[in-house]
Design an enzyme around this catalytic site. Structure first.
Site, PDB file in Angstrom:
ATOM      1  CG  ASP A 163      -1.405  -1.206   1.065  1.00  0.00           C
ATOM      2  OD1 ASP A 163      -1.162  -2.238   1.453  1.00  0.00           O
ATOM      3  OD2 ASP A 163      -3.102  -1.213   1.798  1.00  0.00           O
ATOM      4  CG  ASP A 203      -2.736  -4.014  -1.500  1.00  0.00           C
ATOM      5  OD1 ASP A 203      -4.078  -3.213  -1.099  1.00  0.00           O
ATOM      6  OD2 ASP A 203      -2.859  -5.062  -0.560  1.00  0.00           O
ATOM      7  CG  ASP A 204      -6.373   0.383  -1.354  1.00  0.00           C
ATOM      8  OD1 ASP A 204      -7.092  -0.472  -2.525  1.00  0.00           O
ATOM      9  OD2 ASP A 204      -6.495  -0.468   0.348  1.00  0.00           O
ATOM     10  CG  HIS A 226      -4.815  -3.503  -5.239  1.00  0.00           C
ATOM     11  ND1 HIS A 226      -4.810  -4.437  -4.397  1.00  0.00           N
ATOM     12  CD2 HIS A 226      -4.035  -4.796  -6.040  1.00  0.00           C
ATOM     13  CE1 HIS A 226      -4.803  -5.232  -4.685  1.00  0.00           C
ATOM     14  NE2 HIS A 226      -3.983  -5.231  -5.921  1.00  0.00           N
ATOM     15  NE  ARG A 279     -10.544  -1.601  -3.819  1.00  0.00           N
ATOM     16  CZ  ARG A 279     -10.037  -2.788  -2.996  1.00  0.00           C
ATOM     17  NH1 ARG A 279     -10.460  -3.894  -3.358  1.00  0.00           N
ATOM     18  NH2 ARG A 279      -8.474  -2.214  -3.180  1.00  0.00           N
ATOM     19  CE  LYS A 337      -9.765  -1.466   0.149  1.00  0.00           C
ATOM     20  NZ  LYS A 337      -8.750  -2.130  -0.206  1.00  0.00           N
TER      21      LYS A 337
END
Ligand SMILES: *[C@@H]1O[C@H](CO)[C@@H](O)[C@H](O)[C@H]1NC(C)=O
Ligand SMILES: *[C@@H]1O[C@H](CO)[C@@H](O)[C@H](O)[C@H]1NC(C)=O
Length: 366
Positions: free
Chosen positions: A184, A204-205, A226, A257, A259
């Site tokens: 991340d 990742d993010d 991500h 996103r 989540k």
């Protein structure tokens, strides 16, 4: 009062005012961890190139108003422990990276499993607990998560580079998967934070906002990971006043996103504004708003109230890959509320995704 008495009073006042802070107006220089305790007594701290011994944190606990200048690259020797590798705290800090690098030696840890198994990896690599500015710093090859930010007052982080691009390739331990995992870029649970004009290449993010308010993420470039995330949202948290604008998202699973965990309760996510973001090479979704995390488009929970998610201002222009879905929204029962203005969202390519349990999206069709 005579002029003399006034001058004397002023001098006494000035002495008291100067005596208050414990740091002095000197320059401390750090060329090894042994130098840190003395250097942080000064309000200018210069960092030379050196290697931090394995298993130790380079911890800078700075006096209010300190200026830090990196004058060389810092490398962290390898050990399987929790970290962090670097931590900085203090108020009204000016942190100038001058383009220098913190090298986490990621390839020595990477096994394709990140924080989910394999060897223990220092995470986060960088813990930022300052207010003020943090500028022009490069992080190379983080073992896992890069920045965790919890600023005590307003902080602007700008012109940063995170280069975990070497983690895209498999290695002998990663079973054919990307060796870098859970890398991340920024994990954020805070208020009054701006992250801008930065370049992130990871797995990742790019950004993950877990809680907080008044957070701006603008003009950054996110490659390989991500996408830009609000979440994952757990129980009893509030996220509000988030502005995501002018970012370029390239070759990510999704661009944008939200989540929220299916098991979460008593949380609120509201006032999220997206404008002028551009995404290409999106592998799974353009926009994904999903209340079933950690599943993707599974059974949603309804314990996180989600409202005022808007795409307004400059057009958000996303292009998804041919087998990806343009927009998917998966709300729990009654947990997405109000009217969401999506007039500045344009997604092309792929196919339409599902929009379930919510009819408040206006000015958009896919
Ligand atoms: C939404 O967030 C923005 C940015 O923080 C803020 O300026 C605005 O006042 C907020 N709107 C509401 C209705 O709270
Ligand atoms: C929410 O959507 C799911 C399908 O994802 C459906 O089974 C469920 O009945 C819906 N609930 C409500 C309240 O609309």
């Amino acid at each position: 009062m005579s002029a003399f008495v006034r001058l004397a009073a002023l001098l006494v006042f000035a002495r008291v005012a100067l005596a208050a802070p414990s740091a002095t107006d000197c320059t401390g220089t750090i060329s090894s961890l042994d130098d840190v305790d003395d250097a942080v007594k000064c309000t200018t701290v210069n960092i030379n190139s050196f290697t931090v011994p394995a298993g130790e944190t380079f911890n800078l606990d700075l006096a209010t108003g300190t200026t830090v200048n990196m004058q060389g690259d810092v490398t962290f020797a390898v050990k399987n422990w929790d970290g962090p590798l670097f931590q900085v705290s203090g108020k009204s800090i000016t942190f100038n990276g001058n383009g220098h690098t913190f090298d986490g030696n990621g390839p020595s840890y990477w096994d394709g499993q990140g924080g989910n198994g394999g060897v223990t990896k220092p995470a986060p690599m960088m813990k930022i607990k300052i207010s003020g500015t943090y500028t022009n710093v490069k992080v190379l090859n983080s073992p896992a998560r890069v920045y965790s930010v919890s600023n005590p007052a307003a902080l602007t982080m700008s012109q940063l580079t995170i280069d975990d691009s070497a983690g895209d390739a498999p290695n002998s331990k990663s079973d054919g998967k990307a060796a870098g995992h859970n890398t991340d870029g920024f994990d954020v649970s805070t208020t009054d934070l701006t992250i801008e004009d930065s370049t992130i290449h990871n797995q990742d993010d790019c950004l993950a906002i877990n809680k907080g308010s008044n957070i701006v993420f603008q003009r950054n470039t996110c490659t390989g990971g991500h996408g830009i995330s609000v979440g994952s949202i757990d129980s009893d948290v509030t996220v509000s006043g988030i502005v995501i604008s002018g970012n370029t998202i390239t070759n990510n699973d999704q661009a944008l996103r939200i989540k929220t965990k299916s098991a979460a309760s008593s949380s609120t996510v509201t006032n999220i504004t997206y404008s002028g973001n551009t995404g290409t090479g999106l592998r799974q979704f353009g926009v994904l708003i999903d209340q079933s995390y950690p599943d993707t488009l599974g059974t949603p929970g309804s314990g996180v109230k989600l409202s005022a998610v808007n795409f307004v201002g400059a057009t958000n222009s996303l292009t998804v890959n041919s087998d990806a879905e343009r927009v998917a929204v998966n709300c729990g029962s009654g947990s997405c509320t109000g009217t969401w203005d999506w007039s500045a969202l344009k997604v092309t390519g792929g196919k339409a995704g599902p929009i379930t349990n919510f009819s408040g999206i206006k000015n958009f069709s896919q």
